[in-house]
Write an enzyme that holds these catalytic residues in place. Structure first.
Site, PDB file in Angstrom:
ATOM      1  N   GLU A 234       0.633  -1.037  -0.021  1.00 23.94           N
ATOM      2  CA  GLU A 234       0.176  -0.193  -0.087  1.00 23.94           C
ATOM      3  C   GLU A 234       0.839   1.404   0.021  1.00 23.94           C
ATOM      4  O   GLU A 234       0.442   2.155   0.466  1.00 23.94           O
ATOM      5  CB  GLU A 234      -0.832  -0.074   1.184  1.00 23.94           C
ATOM      6  CG  GLU A 234      -1.950  -1.077   1.116  1.00 23.94           C
ATOM      7  CD  GLU A 234      -2.916  -0.989   0.108  1.00 23.94           C
ATOM      8  OE1 GLU A 234      -2.995   0.116  -0.514  1.00 23.94           O
ATOM      9  OE2 GLU A 234      -3.687  -1.949  -0.222  1.00 23.94           O
ATOM     10  N   GLY A 235       2.198   1.068  -0.405  1.00 20.80           N
ATOM     11  CA  GLY A 235       3.018   2.377  -0.742  1.00 20.80           C
ATOM     12  C   GLY A 235       3.939   2.322   0.449  1.00 20.80           C
ATOM     13  O   GLY A 235       3.677   2.340   1.558  1.00 20.80           O
TER      14      GLY A 235
END
Length: 600
Positions: A441-442
Site C-alpha cells: 500500500e505504498g
C-alpha cells in the site's frame, strides 16, 4: 489473558478518548450503541481466538504451493474464513441497502484488528475482499453492484487489487496491461500483474480482481489508466458462475512473512479472452484507487499495530512470569531469582512497545472516526475539512505504525532473549509478518512523497497549519494540568519545529531539494501526531484520576497512561525536533551523494 486484544485499552480509546458512541446520533449508525459495539467486538474476539489464532503457526509453516497450475493451501484457512463470513464480518461496514450491516468504519477497524493480531495471513483474504467491494460500491454501476456485491459481502466470493506489474512496481504510470473494448460492451484484458495477494486459490467460489489497465488510444502515463472488474470465473447475468475467464497463475512469490496469503504473478488473456467490466469512467482508474486508499491504508497501519500488540502481549506476559537474575541490591547468590520485569531495562523495552502500540492504535481508530464523520457530514465546509485532515494523516497512519510498531516487535523479541528468536514463541513470526506492512500500500518513501509532494503543496500548507492549530489547543488544555505541563511544553516545541520545517519546504523552489528529506519529514510529523494522541490520552486519564473514586486497578490503568505519555514526550519527541531541523535546513547530504560511492 487474551493474546489478540487488550479490551480495557480498546474500550478506553473507543469510548473515553474518541467517544464513538456519539456516532449513534446519526441515523446511519443508529443501531450501534455501546452495547451493540461491544457485542460485535465480543464476537470478533471469540472467532479470532478459536479459529484464527490456533492455526497461525501451521499456516506460516505450510505456505502456499504451486501444484498443477493451481494453489494448495492448508484446510484451516477456509474454515476460519467461513466462521468470519457466517458472523457477518465481510458485510459489517457496508450500507444496509447493499446487504451490509452498516456499522461505523471505526467498529470495523477495531474488530478487524483482532483477526489481524491472531493471524494476519488469513485475515488478508477478508481485508482484500472488503477493499475490492468498497471500490465497487463507490464507483461501480448498479448492474455490476447487483451482480457482484452480494456474494462478496456474504464471503462466498473474494476480491483482490491488481495494480503492479513486473516492470513497473509502484510506478503505476508505467503499466502495460491493456483493455481492448469489444462490441458486447466488455473489455479484453491482456497483460501480467505482479505481487497480487490472494490472487489464486480455491477457498472461495470466485475471485473478483480489480485491475488497472490501459484502453488503447488513451493518454500516456497515469492519466491513461482505467479500472476494470475482472472475475476469475465468468459470471452470467443472473449471478451464476460460468466458465473460466482465462486468468493463469504464472508463479507464486515466497515471502518472508504473511506466508499463508497467496502472492502471485497472474497472466491475463494468455490462453484465451479475459473479459473485464469497466468501473466508472475511462482513464480515471488511479483516481478511483486513491479514493479507497484512505480506508486501505488505515487498515494496513492498524494491522501493523496489531502485530506489535501481539508481540507486546506475549512479551509482557513472559516478563511477569520468567524468573532470572536478582535485584541489584540483592548480593546473596542464595536469594530467589526475580521476574525479569523487575529489571529496569526490561521495563524500558516494554515501555517502548506500549508507547508505540497504544499511541498508534489511538491514531488509527481516530482516523477511522474521520471516515465515519465524513460519510455523514452535511455541512460542505465541515466535510471539506474532514476530508483534508484525513488526507493529510493518511500517509502517517500507514507509515508510522509500519516503522515504529515493527520496532516494537523487535523489542518484544529482545525481552524473550534467545527464546524470542525461536519458533517456541510467535514473536519471530509476528516480526516477519509485520515487516511487509512497511512495503505494501505504498512504501515509507512513497508516503513521504505523497505528504510533501502532494498533500502540502495541494493547498499550500493550509490543512497542516490548521492541524497545528488544533494540536495547540490540546497543548493549551494539557498546560492547565500540573502533571502534564512539561509534556505539553515538549509537544509545543515540536509543533513550532513542524511549522518552521513546513514553511521552509513550501518555500523551496527546487522539487528535488524539497523531496530529498520527505521521508524524514513524514517520520517526524508522525512523531508529532502520535505525541498529540498521547497528550490527549493523558488529559482523559488525568480527568479520571481527579475523580478519586475508582478502584485501584482502574487508577493503575490511568497512571499507566500518564507515565507512557511522559515516556513518549521525553524519549521520542526530541527525535522529531532533530529531524525537523534537518528538513528546515534543506539538507542535501543524501541528494548530493554521488551514485558511484555506492559501487554503481
Amino acid at each position: 489473558m487474551s493474546m489478540v486484544v487488550d479490551r480495557r485499552e480498546l474500550d478506553f480509546v473507543l469510548f473515553e478518548l474518541l467517544d464513538v458512541g456519539r456516532l449513534q446520533a446519526h441515523p446511519r449508525y443508529a443501531s450501534y450503541d455501546r452495547d451493540a459495539m461491544r457485542q460485535m467486538l465480543d464476537t470478533a474476539q471469540g472467532i479470532a481466538e478459536t479459529e484464527f489464532l490456533p492455526i497461525a503457526a501451521a499456516v506460516d509453516a505450510d505456505e502456499p504451493r504451486f501444484v498443477d497450475g493451481g494453489v494448495v493451501l492448508p484446510a484451516g484457512i477456509g474454515q476460519a474464513l467461513g466462521a468470519y463470513a457466517q458472523a457477518g464480518f465481510f458485510a459489517l461496514p457496508f450500507e444496509a441497502e447493499l446487504g451490509g450491516l452498516q456499522a461505523p468504519w471505526v467498529l470495523h477497524t477495531a474488530a478487524s484488528g483482532m483477526f489481524s493480531c491472531a493471524n494476519t495471513a488469513v485475515t488478508n483474504y477478508a481485508f482484500l475482499t472488503i477493499a475490492a467491494a468498497n471500490l465497487l460500491s463507490a464507483f461501480g454501476s448498479a448492474e455490476l453492484k447487483g451482480r457482484f456485491l452480494p456474494p462478496m459481502l456474504e464471503g462466498r466470493w473474494f476480491g483482490t487489487m491488481c495494480l503492479s506489474e513486473p516492470q513497473a512496481g509502484s510506478s503505476l504510470g508505467d503499466i502495460h496491461t491493456t483493455a481492448t473494448p469489444g462490441a458486447d460492451g466488455l473489455y479484453r484484458i491482456r497483460g501480467s500483474k505482479m505481487w497480487i495477494s490472494g490472487g489464486e486459490h480455491e477457498i472461495s467460489e470466485n475471485i473478483v480482481h480489480m485491475v488497472l489497465a490501459r484502453i488503447p488510444g488513451g493518454p500516456a502515463g497515469s492519466k491513461g489508466i482505467s479500472l476494470f472488474l475482472v472475475p476469475k470465473r465468468r459470471v452470467r447475468a443472473d449471478g451464476s458462475i460460468a466458465e473460466t475467464n482465462n486468468i493463469a497463475l504464472a508463479g507464486l512469490n515466497h515471502k518472508m512473512g504473511q506466508r499463508g496469503t497467496t502472492n502471485c504473478l497472474l497472466n491475463f488473456g494468455e490462453a484465451g479472452e479475459t473479459l473485464g467490466y469497466l468501473i466508472g469512467e475511462p482513464h480515471r482508474g488511479l483516481e478511483y484507487m486513491f479514493h479507497m486508499m484512505n480506508e486501505a491504508r488505515i487498515g494496513v497501519g492498524h494491522a501493523s499495530v496489531m502485530a506489535a500488540l501481539g508481540g507486546y502481549l506475549y512479551a509482557s506476559d513472559y516478563a511477569r512470569t520468567r524468573t532470572q537474575g536478582r535485584r541489584i541490591d540483592q548480593k546473596s547468590p542464595l536469594a530467589e531469582p526475580v521476574p525479569i520485569i523487575e529489571h529496569a531495562d526490561i521495563r524500558r523495552m516494554l515501555m517502548a512497545q506500549k508507547a508505540a502500540v497504544e499511541g498508534a492504535q489511538a491514531l488509527c481508530l481516530y482516523c477511522a472516526t474521520l471516515v465515519d464523520e465524513l460519510a455523514v457530514a452535511e455541512d460542505p465546509e465541515s466535510a471539506a475539512w474532514l476530508g483534508a485532515l484525513l488526507g493529510l494523516l493518511t500517509p502517517v497512519v500507514k507509515s508510522w505504525p509500519a516503522e515504529h510498531c515493527l520496532e516494537a516487535n523487535k523489542w518484544a523479541m529482545q525481552v524473550l532473549g534467545g527464546y524470542g528468536y525461536t519458533r517456541d514463541y510467535p514473536l519471530e513470526r509476528l516480526y516477519r509478518d509485520n515487516r511487509l506492512n512497511h512495503i505494501h500500500e505504498g512504501t515509507f518513501g512513497i508516503q513521504g512523497i505523497d505528504l510533501v509532494g502532494r498533500k502540502l503543496g495541494a493547498d499550500k500548507g493550509r490543512t497542516m497549519r490548521r492541524f497545528i492549530g488544533v494540536a495547540r489547543e490540546t497543548v493549551a488544555a494539557g498546560s492547565r494540568i500540573e502533571r502534564l505541563a512539561k509534556d505539553a511544553a515538549i509537544l509545543s516545541e515540536c509543533l513550532a519545529a513542524l511549522s518552521e520545517a513546513t514553511d521552509t519546504l513550501l518555500g523551496c523552489s527546487e522539487p528535488e531539494v524539497r523531496l530529498a528529506n520527505a521521508t524524514l519529514y513524514l517520520d517526524a510529523f508522525g512523531h508529532v501526531v502520535v505525541g498529540w494522541m498521547w497528550l490527549r490520552q493523558a488529559i482523559v486519564a488525568a480527568g479520571s484520576l481527579a475523580q478519586d473514586d475508582g478502584p485501584e486497578a482502574e487508577r493503575g490503568f490511568y497512571e499507566g497512561k500518564m507515565t507512557t505519555c511522559r515516556y513518549f514526550g521525553r524519549y521520542e519527541l526530541p527525535l522529531a525536533i532533530t529531524r525537523l531541523r534537518l528538513c528546515a535546513a534543506l539538507d542535501r547530504t543524501c541528494l548530493d551523494a554521488p551514485p558511484a560511492m555506492f559501487g554503481c
